[in-house]
Design an enzyme around this catalytic site. Structure first.
Site, PDB file in Angstrom:
ATOM      1  N   ARG A  57       0.764  -1.352   0.405  1.00 48.95           N
ATOM      2  CA  ARG A  57      -0.229   0.070   0.407  1.00 48.95           C
ATOM      3  C   ARG A  57       0.888   1.018   0.551  1.00 48.95           C
ATOM      4  NH1 ARG A  57      -4.428  -0.616   4.915  1.00 48.95           N
ATOM      5  NH2 ARG A  57      -3.992   1.279   5.624  1.00 48.95           N
ATOM      6  N   ARG A 115       0.878   8.646   9.801  1.00 50.22           N
ATOM      7  CA  ARG A 115      -0.450   7.903  10.071  1.00 50.22           C
ATOM      8  C   ARG A 115      -0.512   7.929  11.727  1.00 50.22           C
ATOM      9  NH1 ARG A 115      -0.378   2.756   6.245  1.00 50.22           N
ATOM     10  NH2 ARG A 115      -2.392   2.702   7.038  1.00 50.22           N
TER      11      ARG A 115
HETATM   12  P1  AMP Z   1      -7.085   2.275   6.884  1.00 58.27           P
HETATM   13  O1  AMP Z   1      -7.749   1.809   5.772  1.00 58.27           O
HETATM   14  O2  AMP Z   1      -8.219   1.831   8.007  1.00 58.27           O
HETATM   15  O3  AMP Z   1      -5.875   2.783   7.818  1.00 58.27           O
HETATM   16  O4  AMP Z   1      -6.956   4.035   6.161  1.00 58.27           O
HETATM   17  C1  AMP Z   1      -6.016   4.299   5.287  1.00 58.27           C
HETATM   18  C2  AMP Z   1      -6.494   5.981   5.953  1.00 58.27           C
HETATM   19  O5  AMP Z   1      -7.611   6.037   5.085  1.00 58.27           O
HETATM   20  C3  AMP Z   1      -6.335   6.078   6.651  1.00 58.27           C
HETATM   21  O6  AMP Z   1      -5.218   6.701   6.380  1.00 58.27           O
HETATM   22  C4  AMP Z   1      -7.517   7.770   5.980  1.00 58.27           C
HETATM   23  O7  AMP Z   1      -6.902   8.652   5.118  1.00 58.27           O
HETATM   24  C5  AMP Z   1      -8.364   7.450   5.628  1.00 58.27           C
HETATM   25  N1  AMP Z   1      -9.079   6.701   6.688  1.00 58.27           N
HETATM   26  C6  AMP Z   1     -10.200   5.931   7.198  1.00 58.27           C
HETATM   27  N2  AMP Z   1     -11.023   5.392   7.583  1.00 58.27           N
HETATM   28  C7  AMP Z   1     -10.997   7.299   8.523  1.00 58.27           C
HETATM   29  C8  AMP Z   1     -11.995   7.972   8.420  1.00 58.27           C
HETATM   30  N3  AMP Z   1     -12.986   6.823   9.729  1.00 58.27           N
HETATM   31  N4  AMP Z   1     -12.007   8.690   8.952  1.00 58.27           N
HETATM   32  C9  AMP Z   1     -10.277   9.193   8.262  1.00 58.27           C
HETATM   33  N5  AMP Z   1      -9.984   9.235   7.037  1.00 58.27           N
HETATM   34  C10 AMP Z   1      -9.992   7.787   7.208  1.00 58.27           C
END
Ligand code: AMP
Length: 213
Positions: free
Chosen positions: A160, A171
């Site tokens: 990713r 992050r």
């Molecule tokens: P994840 O796969 O959950 O780590 O999400 C990847 C990216 O998507 C995050 O670093 C954020 O940029 C965005 N993202 C996912 N879920 C959220 C959320 N609930 N609120 C805001 N941004 C999100």
């Protein structure tokens, strides 16, 4: 069961959500997966989200709240669901409370996967996934049978873009600043259960099952 899987990036939320789906039939609602799909398809939502995701920042609350609202109304969520990666801000947690309230439901438990920072960084840097079916592997901890290829469909695995080292750091910073306060929000409601997220996916899943009773 209406559940939230909580924890920093790399805590194992996606892996455990998949296991909960396999065991309890509760669909996984991953806002990250939905956003990545939108980016891949080049939708308006995807175009808005992409630069923020690539920088390790959060997508605006209004966008993700809309996504979850729409998803929760689908019939497969009627018996229960597992939220993975949402809510990530206190504003999102409040909006979730409101939307569930309007459906006559409420969160039953928030399962927080507790993993030290050095472990999540190691997990994220070794994570590889299949762009075709979304299956997730790890170079050393959960390697595919054929190096670099998905076990199920043979597609070449990719990293990713937001698992690159400098984005991982961003992050984690975002997590501590915006997302960690969500824990206190649920602890105050008596819904939070902390679960040791270290060890193999099987070990962690056994702990989750024990908490769910
Ligand atoms: P994840 O796969 O959950 O780590 O999400 C990847 C990216 O998507 C995050 O670093 C954020 O940029 C965005 N993202 C996912 N879920 C959220 C959320 N609930 N609120 C805001 N941004 C999100």
């Amino acid at each position: 069961m209406d559940l939230i899987l909580f924890g920093p990036p790399g805590a194992g939320k996606g892996t455990q959500a998949q296991r909960l789906l396999a065991t309890y039939g509760t669909p996984q609602i991953s806002t990250g997966d939905i956003l990545r799909q939108a980016v891949k398809e080049g939708t308006r939502l995807g175009d808005q989200a992409r630069p923020l995701m690539e920088a390790g920042q959060l997508v605006p609350d209004s966008l993700v709240i809309g996504i979850v609202e729409e998803r929760l109304r689908r019939p497969d969520c009627r018996p229960g669901f597992v939220l993975d990666g949402f809510p990530r801000t206190v504003a999102q947690a409040r909006a979730l409370e409101t939307m569930l309230g309007s459906l006559g439901r409420r969160i039953d438990r928030v399962l927080s996967l507790e993993v030290p920072l050095e472990v999540v960084v190691r997990r994220l840097s070794g994570r590889r996934s299949c762009p075709a079916d979304g299956r997730v592997y790890h170079l050393t901890e959960a390697p595919p049978r054929n190096p670099g290829r998905c076990d199920a469909c043979g597609t070449a695995l990719v990293q990713r873009p937001d698992d690159a080292e400098e984005v991982v750091r961003a992050r984690q910073t975002t997590y501590r600043r915006d997302t960690e306060p969500v824990k206190a929000f649920y602890a105050a409601q008596g819904l939070l259960r902390e679960v040791d997220g270290q060890g193999s996916p099987d070990e962690v899943f056994e702990r989750l099952r024990a908490v769910l009773g």
